[in-house]
Design an enzyme around this catalytic site. Sequence first.
Site, mmCIF file in Angstrom:
data_model
loop_
_atom_site.group_PDB
_atom_site.id
_atom_site.type_symbol
_atom_site.label_atom_id
_atom_site.label_comp_id
_atom_site.label_asym_id
_atom_site.label_seq_id
_atom_site.Cartn_x
_atom_site.Cartn_y
_atom_site.Cartn_z
ATOM 1 N N ASP A 1 38.516 92.799 25.352
ATOM 2 C CA ASP A 1 38.175 91.419 25.547
ATOM 3 C C ASP A 1 37.181 91.748 26.978
ATOM 4 O OD1 ASP A 1 39.877 89.836 23.869
ATOM 5 O OD2 ASP A 1 40.964 89.758 25.067
ATOM 6 N N HIS B 1 46.673 95.556 30.249
ATOM 7 C CA HIS B 1 46.866 95.693 28.779
ATOM 8 C C HIS B 1 48.361 96.066 29.384
ATOM 9 C CE1 HIS B 1 46.797 96.186 24.555
ATOM 10 N NE2 HIS B 1 46.024 95.586 24.927
HETATM 11 C C1 COA Z 1 47.283 91.240 29.067
HETATM 12 C C2 COA Z 1 48.422 91.535 30.936
HETATM 13 C C3 COA Z 1 48.977 90.577 30.401
HETATM 14 C C4 COA Z 1 48.738 92.364 30.475
HETATM 15 O O1 COA Z 1 49.820 92.761 31.676
HETATM 16 P P1 COA Z 1 51.726 92.961 31.721
HETATM 17 O O2 COA Z 1 51.504 94.408 31.228
HETATM 18 O O3 COA Z 1 52.248 92.471 31.124
HETATM 19 O O4 COA Z 1 51.172 93.301 32.834
HETATM 20 P P2 COA Z 1 51.562 92.853 34.558
HETATM 21 O O5 COA Z 1 51.432 90.993 33.745
HETATM 22 O O6 COA Z 1 53.358 92.586 34.374
HETATM 23 O O7 COA Z 1 51.266 92.981 35.571
HETATM 24 C C5 COA Z 1 51.324 94.189 35.649
HETATM 25 C C6 COA Z 1 50.907 94.726 37.473
HETATM 26 O O8 COA Z 1 49.152 94.180 37.618
HETATM 27 C C7 COA Z 1 48.272 93.561 37.724
HETATM 28 N N1 COA Z 1 47.481 92.700 36.772
HETATM 29 C C8 COA Z 1 48.011 93.899 35.466
HETATM 30 N N2 COA Z 1 46.829 92.185 34.778
HETATM 31 C C9 COA Z 1 45.832 92.594 35.648
HETATM 32 C C10 COA Z 1 44.664 91.442 35.201
HETATM 33 N N3 COA Z 1 44.045 91.241 35.220
HETATM 34 N N4 COA Z 1 44.014 90.925 36.972
HETATM 35 C C11 COA Z 1 44.951 91.162 38.512
HETATM 36 N N5 COA Z 1 45.517 91.971 38.876
HETATM 37 C C12 COA Z 1 46.370 92.398 37.190
HETATM 38 C C13 COA Z 1 49.849 92.458 38.348
HETATM 39 O O9 COA Z 1 48.591 91.356 38.933
HETATM 40 C C14 COA Z 1 50.677 92.840 38.677
HETATM 41 O O10 COA Z 1 50.666 93.578 39.875
HETATM 42 P P3 COA Z 1 52.116 92.948 40.532
HETATM 43 O O11 COA Z 1 53.093 94.791 39.829
HETATM 44 O O12 COA Z 1 51.874 93.492 41.476
HETATM 45 O O13 COA Z 1 52.552 92.082 40.574
HETATM 46 C C15 COA Z 1 47.364 91.530 31.771
HETATM 47 O O14 COA Z 1 47.108 92.984 32.369
HETATM 48 C C16 COA Z 1 46.625 90.438 32.303
HETATM 49 O O15 COA Z 1 46.622 89.133 32.129
HETATM 50 N N6 COA Z 1 45.082 90.695 31.544
HETATM 51 C C17 COA Z 1 44.102 89.124 31.954
HETATM 52 C C18 COA Z 1 43.998 88.937 30.442
HETATM 53 C C19 COA Z 1 43.665 89.639 29.748
HETATM 54 O O16 COA Z 1 42.521 90.168 29.979
HETATM 55 N N7 COA Z 1 44.169 89.684 28.631
HETATM 56 C C20 COA Z 1 43.439 90.234 26.906
HETATM 57 C C21 COA Z 1 44.379 91.453 26.919
HETATM 58 S S1 COA Z 1 44.078 91.995 25.189
#
Ligand code: COA
Length: 372
Positions: free
Chosen positions: A309, A258
Amino acid sequence: MSTDHHAGLEEVKVLPSAITLIEGRSLFYRGIPIEELAAKSNFEEVVYLLWYGRLPGVRELDKLKKELRENNQVPWEVAEMIHHFPRQAHPMAALRTLVSALALHDHEADILTHEANDNKAARLLAKIPVLVTGFERHRKAKSIIEPRHNLSFSANFLYMLWGEEPDELSVKTLDTALVLYAEHELNASTFNARIVTATLADMYSAVTSALATLKGNLHGGANQKAMEMLLDIGDPDAVKEYIDAKLAQKERIMGFGHRVYKEGDPRVPILKEMSEKLCRQQGYDRQFETAVAVEEYMLQKKNLRANVDFYGGLVFYALGFPTDMFTAVFAVARCAGWIAHIFEQYENNRLIRPRAEYTGPRNAVYTPIEAR
Ligand SMILES: CC(C)(COP(=O)(O)OP(=O)(O)OC[C@H]1O[C@@H](n2cnc3c(N)ncnc32)[C@H](O)[C@@H]1OP(=O)(O)O)[C@@H](O)C(=O)NCCC(=O)NCCS
């Protein structure tokens, strides 16, 4: 390259808002903890709270309920459109198109007074579940069911989907899920709704663009993808191998991580408990246990926690919604929050227009086409 910008606007506070507070692992709507609302309130009351900033009195709540009931008739031209939609269309694409079309039939669509906006808010929210279930019935080649006037918002939603009056546990579960999904500060779709509103465009435009934003897999689309993953895994014993393979491919595991909650999403324990109750009742024990195994493994392997979710999807599954409809169910709830933010944006408006950090060439020369 300089990095004088905030990628993804992470942690940037772009505007003041009195709607939702997220503090650590706690979430409050208008100052009230989400746990209290989930346990004691209901969707209509939460809609009032979000829109008008306080809990309603008996008469105020009755008035809102009446407005939601009396405004749930979809213009026949819009209902007719549903019959022409391809059955394989995604429910979110259908909903986005239908909400946009609703604007054409609302004589107050472009009137931005307080009164007109109040009217449109009730009209729009009342119709969204009718549109969602209408498209669902159409693609299953079933006749569309008119909403009833003696059912609550959540009961009507299930009634229009199933064609029969829903049981109490299903109604209560859906209602609580709608409360939990109703609002979440400046998530991507809500922010988008505010950007559109800030141009002084109308509420239908703002909600249409919010729907477009919610559809993405990193936002609302995650509940569908998370459930599809659980069904794909199929069994708690298969979790490790499946997740390891996905992570090895650098794929994201939907329903985890998140942007704001790094230590856990406060909606998860409530949704987890609800999904367990309903899964056990429906004979989906294996799906629930697979979910728990994924949750434990993701924490151990990646230190990532489940988000709304993950168990939200399981709740919708146990309620009998088809997986590709989950995001549209989320949209029904979140429409309440979008409208609260649209109201707030109109009240204290300033055009939202950030800057980009330019990374392209400078002083490039124009070459005539014949010389390229
Ligand atoms: C929600 C989300 C976009 C937030 O991400 P964010 O704050 O932007 O975090 P980042 O995208 O910068 O990710 C940070 C790290 O965690 C990892 N990570 C984050 N969410 C992950 C996931 N669901 N699965 C695998 N790895 C994940 C990223 O690959 C990244 O790793 P790295 O630093 O080695 O590259 C992300 O967690 C995600 O894509 N989740 C899956 C989609 C989801 O469930 N969305 C609903 C949100 S309520």
